[in-house]
Design an enzyme around this catalytic site. Structure first.
Site, short mmCIF file in Angstrom:
data_model
loop_
_atom_site.label_atom_id
_atom_site.label_comp_id
_atom_site.label_asym_id
_atom_site.label_seq_id
_atom_site.Cartn_x
_atom_site.Cartn_y
_atom_site.Cartn_z
N LYS A 65 11.08 14.63 -13.13
CA LYS A 65 11.17 13.19 -12.77
C LYS A 65 9.73 12.50 -13.54
O LYS A 65 8.89 13.05 -13.52
CB LYS A 65 11.14 12.99 -11.36
CG LYS A 65 12.56 13.70 -10.70
CD LYS A 65 13.65 13.09 -11.00
CE LYS A 65 14.90 13.38 -10.39
NZ LYS A 65 15.35 14.70 -10.91
N ASP A 66 9.65 11.25 -13.31
CA ASP A 66 8.75 10.51 -14.01
C ASP A 66 7.54 10.61 -13.23
O ASP A 66 7.50 10.90 -11.80
CB ASP A 66 9.20 8.83 -14.07
CG ASP A 66 10.46 8.80 -14.87
OD1 ASP A 66 11.68 9.14 -14.47
OD2 ASP A 66 10.10 8.23 -15.98
N ARG A 67 6.27 10.62 -13.65
CA ARG A 67 5.10 10.55 -13.01
C ARG A 67 4.90 9.30 -12.28
O ARG A 67 4.24 9.79 -11.08
CB ARG A 67 4.02 10.99 -13.91
CG ARG A 67 2.69 11.18 -13.49
CD ARG A 67 1.50 11.21 -14.22
NE ARG A 67 0.29 11.39 -13.74
CZ ARG A 67 -0.92 11.76 -14.19
NH1 ARG A 67 -0.88 12.01 -15.32
NH2 ARG A 67 -2.13 11.74 -13.52
#
Length: 421
Positions: A86-88
């Site tokens: 998942k995105d940071r």
């Protein structure tokens, strides 16, 4: 189709938008809460040696979060599985599997901006792709208000299909060199791979860090670079620590990285090839639902078929009716017997870079992960729910595994790709 004017997108072969509408502009991720993603899990068996936990994290990079969780639990990272990264810069909820760990041990873990909730047992460890999809609620701020009236039209475009590019974060959102590191690994250029990963600076890094990276590439002094780089750059420091103790052992330095991160380098090269083949398809004047002989069709029931000159009219009919999508097979260690036009493009691009199927087999042995290749639909389609508040727009939608929410936002915004990260 509308070509992208941005050099970074052209470099990563994300060269087209699906429509000619003006973009709404704006910026993603003003705060992590502007990018909310919730993983849609598979059905779990309810019993077995794997504890399934729901992890919700804010502003944590995936690999660093896994590293910290494993450290707090006192276990090897190999005992932790997950279905997708998942995105940071987001608030992200996803699921992990923990091999032979009890819920009480998890309850004792305390990490800032991370919650871990045990939810049950599963017979198997989670692996990449073991999810039904992801739900997104994304806020784009600072939009061009004069262009917000185009949102219904762009939403209709996304409904019918936009290029299913691998998004910017696949190549490194802040420093998009993941695919070039992977190419170096595929060619056995381990020193080059290390130099790229450690030596390439992030655009927004401090001058001190940039200089430390440049100095390492120039001098090869791992001890000095280890002293200069901050603790938060843990993966770079792990490689430098190894090199400071084992001079010129670049293969060993790469092996200090988590195997799944190493595998992502190589698969990023495959992602780049797919983007290139898709953009070349648009160069030939074909749309997402315009088949050509040699294409593969994937039907909604999972059946696949090859397009020929003879069945081309029927293929067009099925695509227009939404009964099938065009897919391309991203090459890997297996030789393709009868590649279509997109596969031929990917094979040609890879061979021009000095990579053939044997290189993927060698990389698989080095990394410990198979790179067999896989089929990928060329179109991304989803229903968009939008809400406008002043100069901000909220987009809500769901996507299946492997598709990028930033590709949807990119179609709406049509702005500098760095506004997406």
């Amino acid at each position: 189709m509308k070509p992208s004017p941005y050099p970074l997108e052209r470099e990563l072969e994300m060269r087209y938008y699906a429509d000619d509408y003006p973009g709404i502009g704006g910026v993603l991720r003003t705060t992590p809460e502007d990018f909310v993603v919730d993983e849609i899990p598979i059905d779990f068996t309810g019993s077995g040696p794997y504890l399934i936990c729901k992890v919700t994290r804010r502003s944590w990079e995936h690999q660093h979060a896994i590293h910290e969780i494993s450290k707090r639990l006192g276990i090897s990272r190999k005992r932790i599985g997950w279905a997708g990264t998942k995105d940071r810069n987001a608030v992200a909820s996803h699921y992990i599997s923990l091999y032979k760990i009890d819920a009480e041990a998890v309850d004792r873990v305390s990490l800032k901006d991370i919650t871990i909730e045990p939810i049950g047992q599963h017979q198997f460890g989670l692996g990449l792709g073991d999810l039904k999809g992801n739900r997104f609620a994304i806020t784009i701020r600072g939009c061009q208000e004069e262009n917000l009236g185009f949102i219904p039209g762009i939403s209709e475009t996304v409904h019918h299909g936009i290029p299913n590019y691998f998004g910017l974060q696949r190549f490194g959102a802040q420093k998009p060199v993941t695919h070039t590191v992977g190419l170096s690994i595929l060619k056995g250029g381990y020193k080059e791979a290390v130099d790229l990963y450690i030596g390439e600076a992030f655009p927004n890094e401090s001058d001190e860090v940039k200089e430390a990276r440049r100095a390492f590439v120039s001098t090869g002094d791992a001890r000095e670079a280890l002293h200069a780089l901050p603790v938060r750059l843990g993966f770079e420091r792990a490689m430098l620590d190894h090199l400071s103790k084992h001079q010129d052992d670049y293969e060993g330095a790469l092996r200090t990285l988590p195997p799944k991160l190493l595998s992502m380098f190589v698969s990023a090269w495959q992602s780049y090839l797919f983007n290139a083949a898709l953009s070349e398809r648009f160069d030939r004047g074909l749309s997402l639902d315009e088949p050509e002989a040699g294409d593969t069709l994937i039907y909604t029931n999972g059946r696949s078929d090859r397009v020929t000159e003879k069945n081309l009219p029927i293929a067009r009919h099925h695509l227009k009716r939404g009964r099938a999508v065009i897919a391309a097979f991203v090459p890997g260690s297996s030789s393709l017997q009868s590649p279509g036009p997109m596969e031929e493009c990917m094979i040609r691009r890879s061979e021009e870079a000095g990579v053939d199927p044997s290189a993927f087999r060698d990389a698989a042995a080095f990394v410990g992960c198979a790179f067999d290749g896989a089929s990928r639909a060329i179109a991304l389609k989803t229903e968009i729910a939008s809400e406008i508040t002043g100069d901000a727009v909220i987009l809500r939608f769901s996507l299946p595994p492997g598709q990028y929410a930033t590709s949807v936002c990119r179609e709406f915004m049509k702005g500098d790709p760095l506004t997406l990260v």
